[in-house]
Design an enzyme around this catalytic site. Sequence first.
Site, PDB file in Angstrom:
ATOM      1  N   SER A 220      28.142 -23.848  49.050  1.00  0.00           N
ATOM      2  CA  SER A 220      28.468 -22.416  49.086  1.00  0.00           C
ATOM      3  C   SER A 220      29.948 -22.226  48.779  1.00  0.00           C
ATOM      4  O   SER A 220      30.695 -23.188  48.594  1.00  0.00           O
ATOM      5  CB  SER A 220      28.157 -21.831  50.475  1.00  0.00           C
ATOM      6  OG  SER A 220      28.964 -22.447  51.476  1.00  0.00           O
TER       7      SER A 220
ATOM      8  N   TYR B  17      43.577 -25.368  62.256  1.00  0.00           N
ATOM      9  CA  TYR B  17      43.324 -25.276  60.812  1.00  0.00           C
ATOM     10  C   TYR B  17      44.619 -25.499  60.026  1.00  0.00           C
ATOM     11  O   TYR B  17      44.639 -26.244  59.048  1.00  0.00           O
ATOM     12  CB  TYR B  17      42.739 -23.896  60.513  1.00  0.00           C
ATOM     13  CG  TYR B  17      42.298 -23.668  59.085  1.00  0.00           C
ATOM     14  CD1 TYR B  17      41.231 -24.369  58.547  1.00  0.00           C
ATOM     15  CD2 TYR B  17      42.925 -22.711  58.296  1.00  0.00           C
ATOM     16  CE1 TYR B  17      40.803 -24.140  57.243  1.00  0.00           C
ATOM     17  CE2 TYR B  17      42.510 -22.468  57.000  1.00  0.00           C
ATOM     18  CZ  TYR B  17      41.443 -23.181  56.483  1.00  0.00           C
ATOM     19  OH  TYR B  17      41.035 -22.947  55.191  1.00  0.00           O
TER      20      TYR B  17
ATOM     21  N   THR C 248      34.171 -15.611  50.943  1.00  0.00           N
ATOM     22  CA  THR C 248      33.193 -16.619  51.330  1.00  0.00           C
ATOM     23  C   THR C 248      32.818 -16.413  52.796  1.00  0.00           C
ATOM     24  O   THR C 248      33.249 -15.447  53.427  1.00  0.00           O
ATOM     25  CB  THR C 248      33.784 -18.035  51.158  1.00  0.00           C
ATOM     26  OG1 THR C 248      34.816 -18.223  52.143  1.00  0.00           O
ATOM     27  CG2 THR C 248      34.364 -18.226  49.753  1.00  0.00           C
TER      28      THR C 248
END
Length: 270
Positions: free
Chosen positions: A15, A150, A185
């Site tokens: 994806s 992250y 996304t």
Amino acid sequence: MNFEGKTAWITGASSGIGAALAREWGHRGARVILSGRDEARLAEVADSISTETLILPFDVRDDDAMKHATDKAVAWHGVDIFVANAGVSQRSAAVDTDMQVYREIIDIDLTAQIAATQALLPHVTERGSGHLLFISSIAGKVGVPMRTAYCAAKFGLAGYADALRAELSQSDVQVHVIYPGSVATDVSRNALTSDGSKRGRSDKVIDNGIPPGEAAKWIVDAVAKGEREVIVAQGMEQAMGEARRTPEQLLDQVAAMVASGYMEKMKAEG
């Protein structure tokens, strides 16, 4: 650069940016290897590509499965382009976040990407040519709130890639670090919260972000031009990334250290 007949291997290809890159390279005539955990979704992406494809499903945290996939990828047609794209984001304040969330995000976004590259590296160095792409983030240039794990992983991935680029600078192996901003996304929807659960909802800025197909074209065009740092962002995010862009002269300076025998001297000194 003509990608016709080349082979591109993309992790996290089921994806988002990964799937879009697979389609873009297929559109440009490259064979495509698709990896990720969801074999059915990988098959859907493969069905949308007109060139030859190979599906190699595995979890990037499974070293044995990853090494087995590497052997299969190399045996298929070799690997000309490798994209370390698999990853997961975060939406939680540091003070609230379990340490296990840090370990999981760093394992997926950094350690596993290094492991995958290291497994492929002997093949790449033996061939002496190719492209290694590392999907970092604007959050790998600028510390962004609610994303401490992250950011740590994406900054680290860029550091590994920059050092690897210098080591390979006397070959025709090119290393590219990609810094996407907001791309439309499921990255925010799949982000981990303070206890490790999925957030389950998106951000408006992500939903209004760059379409994945447009981002993929941007990236592949930059690879064709040999760009070492590729900032794929708009507006404020682009300005933030550009403000922290590594000067080309500095990248050249580090490569010159290798050309002058720096690595050989270090090895000789033990």
